[in-house]
Design an enzyme around this catalytic site. Structure first.
Site, PDB file in Angstrom:
ATOM      1  N   ASP A  16       0.899  -1.150   0.000  1.00 47.89           N
ATOM      2  CA  ASP A  16       0.000   0.000   0.000  1.00 47.89           C
ATOM      3  C   ASP A  16       0.939   1.201   0.000  1.00 47.89           C
ATOM      4  OD1 ASP A  16      -1.514   2.255   0.713  1.00 47.89           O
ATOM      5  OD2 ASP A  16      -3.030   0.992   1.645  1.00 47.89           O
ATOM      6  N   HIS A  17       1.052   1.856  -1.154  1.00 49.16           N
ATOM      7  CA  HIS A  17       2.149   2.823  -1.273  1.00 49.16           C
ATOM      8  C   HIS A  17       1.974   4.014  -0.324  1.00 49.16           C
ATOM      9  CE1 HIS A  17      -0.655   4.347  -4.295  1.00 49.16           C
ATOM     10  NE2 HIS A  17      -0.167   5.525  -4.026  1.00 49.16           N
ATOM     11  N   HIS A  46      -6.125   2.619   1.528  1.00 45.92           N
ATOM     12  CA  HIS A  46      -5.279   3.760   1.902  1.00 45.92           C
ATOM     13  C   HIS A  46      -5.807   4.538   3.113  1.00 45.92           C
ATOM     14  CE1 HIS A  46      -3.485   2.790  -1.843  1.00 45.92           C
ATOM     15  NE2 HIS A  46      -4.365   3.393  -2.605  1.00 45.92           N
TER      16      HIS A  46
END
Ligand code: NAD
Length: 478
Positions: free
Chosen positions: A172-173, A235
């Site tokens: 999950d950047h 996110h």
């Protein structure tokens, strides 16, 4: 500090994500001296290319997606020299023997699945059955990790057949952003904040991820997903967890992820009154959402705002307001911790509300800002104003700040180092879907119609009401 030599195989190495993010990120790690010159990157995809063809494709990608000041022709050549390519069929037999022959024994092996989730299982199976990946190898999987609880469980199960949880890195950047890690440093490295970090002192929390773009070319895909699945389930919930979690005993993958999991499990379901969904109208930046996705009857949301309750001792009574959407006023991601007003004013002039706000900006200009109340300068008596105590990383850290790695490159280096702290564990993802599914099922059963909103606005008016009725205001999207 350089990581140990590794072989990184990128399935989907010719795809959009690899060209835009993964490969430019790896180039920067080489230029920065973190990637050892013995490392090798092996592109594996369906296109019929040879090593040189792949190098050309990557050269073009670097010149297209890399900041010009980061490009050094000598380093680009060194980087291209580390690249290899195999044509593989993820669902067939072609290419797997070639890949096996290419792998160097005795080094870290990582396999990045930058492909559609339907290929995760078939690739995992082939890597294991053909003896390409051993018990030390790591695999990195991209979002979306499932469409609902059932599909996420199926994906987890298909990976678990071949790899153990310690080998699986679900990316999950958002978690790779410098400021997100700084959030933990600020909370747990200072005496100042943690004592105040609870419902006694925090009035509410706002998390905003606003985009200016529309759904673009992804219309058909996006319309099957929507903002809840595409942004909130992963996110925004991850950010919420980092704010709401209890202090872990150590900065260690399982200690941190255990605490995040407890937060997800403490989330109440959202009441219909606490939820706003929207779709942008046609405007200066382009057609409406409905036109963009080519479905005039779509009930999918590209904006969502909600009021959430984390039902535990620390947070009872402190709402978390989340919102995210497309074609909004500005591109910004921000977490704001809004503290309560001072309980009593000693000044005799009416002062209005003055609450301290700690705001954590993820983009643009990563940094933190704390608003404090001071006296307005001048002879006007004791009038209070709020001013920012600003810490822009770019200013405070000078040159060091320009070296802050992008989320993807940092996360890939964490994979090589074997550090899972910033990656989602299987049970976390499932818990997030277990919370998301009933909320979606509820609005679907009611046939809820998203509210229209203007492009370049802050979203539908009902979203403003969500806070107004609680006597609060959203922070400006800027
Ligand atoms: P893409 O369509 O641009 O690329 C797909 C890649 O997969 C290509 O390299 C193609 O050759 C390869 N491929 C397809 N079928 C194959 C097969 N049968 N055997 C071997 N290789 C095969 O996709 P993308 O945008 O790069 O996205 C890849 C993954 O990352 C997807 O799961 C996507 O949801 C996810 N993702 C993408 C982005 C993004 O910005 N592009 C962002 C987040 C997540």
């Amino acid at each position: 500090i350089p990581v140990e030599p590794f072989d990184l195989v990128i399935f989907g190495g010719t795809g959009d994500l690899a060209r835009r993010k993964i490969l430019p990120g790896l180039y920067r790690r080489l230029a920065d001296g973190q990637m050892p010159p013995e490392a090798r990157i092996i592109g594996a995809a369906r296109s019929d290319l040879d090593d040189d063809g792949f190098r050309e494709l990557v050269r073009e990608a670097l010149y297209e997606y890399q900041r010009e000041e980061d490009l050094d022709s000598e380093q680009v050549e060194t980087f291209l020299g580390l690249l290899f390519y195999v044509t593989v069929d993820a669902k067939g037999d072609a290419g797997w023997e070639d890949l096996k022959k290419l792998m160097n024994p005795d080094r870290v092996h990582a396999f990045y699945f930058s492909v559609a989730p339907s290929l995760f299982g078939p690739i995992a199976e082939r890597l294991k059955d053909r003896g390409i990946a051993d018990d030390e190898a790591r695999i990195v999987v991209e979002k979306p990790f499932g469409h609902d609880l059932e599909s996420a469980k199926a994906l987890n199960a298909s990976l678990a057949q071949h790899f153990n949880e310690k080998q699986i890195y679900r990316i999950d950047h958002y978690l790779g952003k410098e400021t997100v890690q700084n959030l933990m440093a600020v909370r747990f490295g200072n005496m100042l904040f943690e004592p105040l970090w609870n419902s006694q002192y925090v009035d509410h929390i706002q998390i905003t991820v606003a985009e200016t773009v529309g759904v673009g070319g992804r219309g058909e895909y996006y319309d099957r997903s929507g903002a809840m699945r595409d942004m909130v389930q992963n996110h925004l919930l991850q950010l919420l967890c980092l704010i709401a979690m209890e202090p872990p005993s150590r900065y260690d993958p399982d200690a941190v992820r255990d605490e995040k999991l407890k937060v997800i499990r403490a989330l109440d379901t959202v009441r219909p009154d606490d939820l706003v969904r929207g779709q942008y109208l046609a405007g200066p930046s382009g057609p409406s959402y409905l036109e963009d996705v080519g479905n005039p009857n779509s009930l999918t949301e590209c904006f969502i705002a909600m009021r959430l309750a984390v039902s535990n001792w620390r947070w009872a009574g402190t709402p978390f307001y989340l919102r995210t959407g497309k074609r909004l006023k500005a591109r910004t991601s921000e977490i704001a911790i809004v503290f309560k007003d001072a309980p009593h004013s000693i000044f005799d002039v009416p002062q209005g509300r003055h609450s301290n706000v700690l705001s954590i900006r993820l983009q643009p200009n990563e940094g933190m800002e704390m608003s404090v109340t001071i006296k307005e300068p001048g002879p006007g008596g004791m009038r209070l104003i709020d001013v920012p105590l600003d810490m822009s990383f770019a200013e405070a850290l000078g040159e060091q700040a320009s070296d802050i790695p992008d989320a993807y490159e940092r996360l890939i280096m964490d994979v090589i180092r074997g550090n899972q702290t910033l990656f989602m564990r299987g049970d976390e993802v499932e818990a997030a879907w277990a919370w998301t599914d009933p909320v979606i099922a509820d609005w679907e059963s009611r046939g809820h119609v998203p509210s229209p909103y203007d492009q370049g606005s802050s979203g539908p008016d009902d979203a403003l009401m969500l806070l107004h009725r609680d006597g609060r205001r959203w922070r400006d999207i800027r």
